[in-house]
Design a protein around this motif. Structure first.
Motif, short mmCIF file in Angstrom:
data_model
loop_
_atom_site.label_atom_id
_atom_site.label_comp_id
_atom_site.label_asym_id
_atom_site.label_seq_id
_atom_site.Cartn_x
_atom_site.Cartn_y
_atom_site.Cartn_z
N PRO A 55 -11.73 -24.25 -16.73
CA PRO A 55 -12.04 -23.04 -15.94
C PRO A 55 -11.26 -21.82 -16.42
CG PRO A 55 -11.62 -24.91 -14.49
CD PRO A 55 -11.33 -25.38 -15.88
N VAL A 56 -9.99 -22.03 -16.77
CA VAL A 56 -9.20 -20.89 -17.24
C VAL A 56 -9.72 -20.41 -18.60
CG1 VAL A 56 -6.90 -20.14 -17.99
CG2 VAL A 56 -7.14 -21.52 -15.94
N MET A 57 -10.16 -21.37 -19.42
CA MET A 57 -10.70 -20.97 -20.72
C MET A 57 -11.93 -20.06 -20.55
SD MET A 57 -12.12 -23.25 -23.88
CE MET A 57 -10.57 -23.79 -24.45
N CYS A 58 -12.83 -20.47 -19.65
CA CYS A 58 -14.01 -19.63 -19.39
C CYS A 58 -13.57 -18.25 -18.91
CB CYS A 58 -14.91 -20.25 -18.33
SG CYS A 58 -15.68 -21.76 -18.87
N LEU A 458 -2.03 -19.12 -14.69
CA LEU A 458 -2.17 -18.99 -13.24
C LEU A 458 -2.54 -17.55 -12.88
CD1 LEU A 458 -1.71 -19.81 -10.26
CD2 LEU A 458 0.72 -19.48 -10.61
N SER A 459 -1.85 -16.60 -13.48
CA SER A 459 -2.12 -15.19 -13.17
C SER A 459 -3.54 -14.81 -13.58
CB SER A 459 -1.14 -14.27 -13.91
OG SER A 459 0.16 -14.74 -13.73
N THR A 460 -3.99 -15.34 -14.72
CA THR A 460 -5.35 -15.03 -15.17
C THR A 460 -6.37 -15.62 -14.20
OG1 THR A 460 -4.51 -15.22 -17.42
CG2 THR A 460 -6.89 -15.18 -17.17
N ALA A 461 -6.11 -16.86 -13.76
CA ALA A 461 -7.04 -17.49 -12.81
C ALA A 461 -7.10 -16.67 -11.53
CB ALA A 461 -6.61 -18.92 -12.52
N TRP A 466 -9.87 -14.14 -7.80
CA TRP A 466 -9.69 -13.43 -6.53
C TRP A 466 -9.89 -11.92 -6.63
CZ3 TRP A 466 -9.58 -15.99 -2.03
CH2 TRP A 466 -9.38 -17.37 -2.12
N ALA A 467 -9.56 -11.30 -7.78
CA ALA A 467 -9.70 -9.85 -7.85
C ALA A 467 -11.09 -9.48 -8.40
CB ALA A 467 -8.60 -9.25 -8.71
N LEU A 494 -13.67 -23.78 -9.10
CA LEU A 494 -12.50 -24.29 -9.83
C LEU A 494 -11.51 -23.16 -10.13
CD1 LEU A 494 -14.20 -26.78 -12.33
CD2 LEU A 494 -12.88 -27.33 -10.30
N VAL A 495 -12.02 -22.02 -10.57
CA VAL A 495 -11.11 -20.97 -11.00
C VAL A 495 -10.45 -20.29 -9.80
CG1 VAL A 495 -12.62 -18.91 -11.12
CG2 VAL A 495 -10.86 -19.26 -12.85
N ARG A 496 -11.12 -20.36 -8.66
CA ARG A 496 -10.58 -19.71 -7.47
C ARG A 496 -9.58 -20.62 -6.75
NH1 ARG A 496 -13.26 -15.23 -4.50
NH2 ARG A 496 -12.47 -15.41 -2.40
N TRP A 497 -9.91 -21.89 -6.70
CA TRP A 497 -9.09 -22.80 -5.91
C TRP A 497 -8.33 -23.83 -6.73
CZ3 TRP A 497 -8.13 -21.43 -1.17
CH2 TRP A 497 -9.04 -20.62 -0.48
N VAL A 498 -9.09 -24.60 -7.50
CA VAL A 498 -8.46 -25.78 -8.09
C VAL A 498 -7.38 -25.40 -9.12
CG1 VAL A 498 -8.89 -27.94 -9.32
CG2 VAL A 498 -10.53 -27.11 -7.63
N SER A 499 -7.72 -24.51 -10.07
CA SER A 499 -6.73 -24.18 -11.10
C SER A 499 -5.48 -23.55 -10.49
CB SER A 499 -7.29 -23.24 -12.16
OG SER A 499 -8.49 -23.71 -12.65
N PRO A 500 -5.59 -22.47 -9.70
CA PRO A 500 -4.36 -21.86 -9.21
C PRO A 500 -3.56 -22.78 -8.30
CG PRO A 500 -6.28 -20.56 -8.52
CD PRO A 500 -6.79 -21.71 -9.31
N VAL A 501 -4.26 -23.48 -7.39
CA VAL A 501 -3.51 -24.34 -6.47
C VAL A 501 -2.85 -25.47 -7.26
CG1 VAL A 501 -3.73 -25.93 -4.52
CG2 VAL A 501 -4.93 -23.75 -4.50
N GLY A 502 -3.58 -26.02 -8.22
CA GLY A 502 -3.01 -27.09 -9.04
C GLY A 502 -1.75 -26.63 -9.75
N ILE A 503 -1.81 -25.48 -10.40
CA ILE A 503 -0.64 -25.02 -11.16
C ILE A 503 0.52 -24.72 -10.21
CG2 ILE A 503 0.24 -23.27 -12.76
CD1 ILE A 503 -2.65 -22.86 -13.71
N LEU A 504 0.22 -24.07 -9.09
CA LEU A 504 1.28 -23.74 -8.13
C LEU A 504 1.98 -25.00 -7.63
CD1 LEU A 504 0.11 -20.89 -5.77
CD2 LEU A 504 2.23 -21.04 -7.11
N LEU A 505 1.16 -26.02 -7.28
CA LEU A 505 1.76 -27.26 -6.77
C LEU A 505 2.70 -27.87 -7.81
CD1 LEU A 505 -1.11 -29.09 -4.85
CD2 LEU A 505 0.93 -27.95 -3.94
N VAL A 506 2.26 -27.85 -9.05
CA VAL A 506 3.12 -28.45 -10.08
C VAL A 506 4.43 -27.69 -10.18
CG1 VAL A 506 3.32 -28.97 -12.52
CG2 VAL A 506 1.16 -29.33 -11.37
N PHE A 507 4.35 -26.36 -10.17
CA PHE A 507 5.58 -25.55 -10.22
C PHE A 507 6.51 -25.91 -9.06
CE2 PHE A 507 3.87 -21.70 -12.75
CZ PHE A 507 4.45 -22.19 -13.90
N LEU A 508 5.90 -26.01 -7.87
CA LEU A 508 6.73 -26.25 -6.68
C LEU A 508 7.38 -27.63 -6.75
CD1 LEU A 508 4.50 -24.64 -3.93
CD2 LEU A 508 6.66 -23.80 -4.87
#
Ligand code: PFF
Length: 516
Positions: A55-58, A458-461, A466-467, A494-508
């Motif tokens: 999703p981030v690649m797209c 994450l920022s790109t997603a 969202w923007a 995926l790009v709105r929810w799954v990618s950002p939430v996934g990356i954030l969770l891993v960071f946390l």
């Protein structure tokens, strides 16, 4: 100003695959898998490719193609066009969060960088993120080229028949592997020997880029990428038929629950971005040379599949051999340099196959390093061109080349230990806290791949999800006149929810804010 374009979809896919498939697949993926639980890592990796990486690649391809600008102007333009005033504050908040996470790890230099980010992002918005992507790409190239240099040396060793040290002639593969590992350790500990390979690798990269987009990158990728897969298959055929190879295959393909940790997920995630060339400006840059009539979903799908196949094939080429010759799968960056000479030694015409294999690796590495330098070059070209009519590709490439070479020297002189650069060792230990690894190359790689790339991705997603919003962006995924219902909608989710939430969770998880 007219910009160059890819001549065909296939050209774009192969060039993108050329940038994606590189040392990340053949050198890094196997040793990361080896250090992080084998099959478990592989499973997490594949899931991360499908649900976070693609999703981030797209999203990155879309940003590039829509704006047709270099990454800095492109990011800024998408932010403006989305009309969202809150976007840059979300970005600053993220950066503040990173600062806190780094502080818990006592990584003071990253803390300072993240704090600078807080202010710059608030003031200038996403164009600063474009700069971050560019700097990360150049930093990665600085050590990428060092590994490229090792490959150049190994081609030379294979061609001169000295890949397997003399004394080992005729002895068991186990002994050969041990000797090769020692020889590799001695090699990286002598920077003057590493230097020439590094120089050759950087010079080839710079020369390729001076040729321009079509003449250089596209033509080369079309010929060399298919060759790369053929050679991998040859090595696999030998590796899996070694006695005792089965254990290696099981290690690579059988996940186990107890190997599953937050760190494994972070490593897999960083590796996904590194391997798919995301978060480093390259996919945006390549997308900016893409015509409107190409379908982005299809292109991204192909690149993802080819890249993942290359990594899995590399694993299949290496792990059976590692187990057959009794090496440790967690031997780290030197894994392939220890294990493979032993495989080639057992082969009929071994030096020939070894030379072919390392040449293939060289090709894979050059198509990627060309892409990394291209990120910086495009930025410099389009910035330097302001107000001038004449192109300045040469100057741009030279600037990027000089920066990476200087930074790369730090890695060359400190791979084995800090003996040559004690001040750098002390500084790295003091500034990088828990992110510190025994040498500059690994420390920089750990920071860039496992922290910077997930952050930029994450920022790109968030920017696109969202923007800009999938509602406005998704139609551009398809070529004119196409109408695919479900996939663009799935991408939006995926790009709105799954990618950002996934990356954030891993960071946390990794920074200890969420316990598993
Ligand atoms: N994806 C490449 C690899 O796996 O080796 C590394 C890379 C190349 C990253 C080009 C980024 C890039 F722009």
């Amino acid at each position: 100003m007219t910009r160059e374009n890819w001549t065909s979809s296939i050209g774009f896919i192969l060039a993108s695959a050329g940038s994606a498939i590189g040392l990340g697949n053949i050198w890094k993926f196997p040793y990361m898998a080896g250090e992080n639980g084998g099959g478990t890592f592989v499973l997490v990796y594949v899931l991360c490719v499908a649900f976070i990486g693609l999703p981030v690649m797209c999203a990155e391809m879309l940003i590039g193609r829509h704006t047709r600008r270099n990454i800095i102007n492109a990011m800024g333009k998408v932010e403006r066009l989305s009309g969202s005033v809150g976007a840059r504050f979300v970005l600053s908040t993220l950066s503040a969060g990173m600062a806190v996470a780094f502080a818990t790890m006592e990584a003071w230099l990253p803390v300072a960088l993240a704090l600078a980010g807080v202010f710059l992002f608030a003031k200038k918005g996403f164009s600063v993120l474009g700069w971050v992507c560019t700097v990360v790409a150049l930093a990665i190239l600085s050590y990428y080229a060092v590994i490229g240099g090792w490959i150049v040396e190994y081609i030379r060793l294979a061609l001169t028949g000295t890949l397997v040290p003399e004394a080992a002639g005729g002895v068991a593969a186990v002994e050969v592997a041990k000797t090769s590992q020692t020889a590799f350790a001695a090699y990286v500990a002598s920077p003057w020997r590493v230097l020439w390979g590094f120089g050759v690798f950087m010079a080839v990269t710079g020369a390729m880029l001076l040729g321009g987009i079509r003449a250089g990158i596209e033509r080369m990728s079309k010929i060399l990428m298919p060759l790369l897969f053929v050679l991998l298959l040859v090595v696999i055929a030998r590796s899996v038929t070694l006695p005792g190879a089965g254990e290696g295959i099981a290690f690579l393909l059988r996940p186990t629950l107890d190997a599953f940790t937050p760190k494994v997920v972070l490593m897999a995630l960083g590796q996904v971005f590194f391997s798919l060339s995301l978060g480093m400006a390259i996919t945006v840059t390549y997308g900016s040379y893409l015509h409107k009539e190409h379908n982005i979903l299809r292109a991204a799908g192909w690149v993802g599949v080819l890249d993942t196949c290359a990594a899995l094939l590399a694993g299949l080429a290496i792990f059976p051999a590692v187990f057959a010759v009794g090496l440790s799968p967690s031997a780290g960056p030197g894994l392939i340099f220890g294990a493979l000479p032993a495989v080639f030694d057992t082969m009929w015409w071994g030096p020939f196959w070894a030379a072919c294999f390392f040449f293939m690796l060289f090709i894979a590495a050059v198509t990627s390093s060309v892409a990394l330098l291209e990120c910086g070059a495009t930025v410099f070209i389009e910035r330097l061109r302001r107000g001038h009519k004449r192109g300045s590709r040469r100057t741009a490439v030279l600037i990027g080349f000089a920066l990476c070479t200087l930074m790369g020297l730090l890695s060359v002189f400190s791979t084995a230990d800090w003996g040559h650069l004690p001040w750098l060792g002390r500084a790295a230990e003091a500034c990088m806290g828990d992110l510190y690894r025994g040498n500059w190359l690994d420390t920089l790689d750990n920071f860039a791949s496992n922290w910077c790339l997930p952050f930029t991705a994450l920022s790109t997603a968030l920017l696109v999800g969202w923007a800009w919003t999938p509602r406005r962006a998704a139609p551009e995924l398809l070529a004119a006149g196409e109408d695919w219902r479900a996939l663009p909608a799935l991408w939006g989710f995926l790009v709105r929810w799954v990618s950002p939430v996934g990356i954030l969770l891993v960071f946390l998880y990794v920074s200890g804010f969420l316990g598993l």
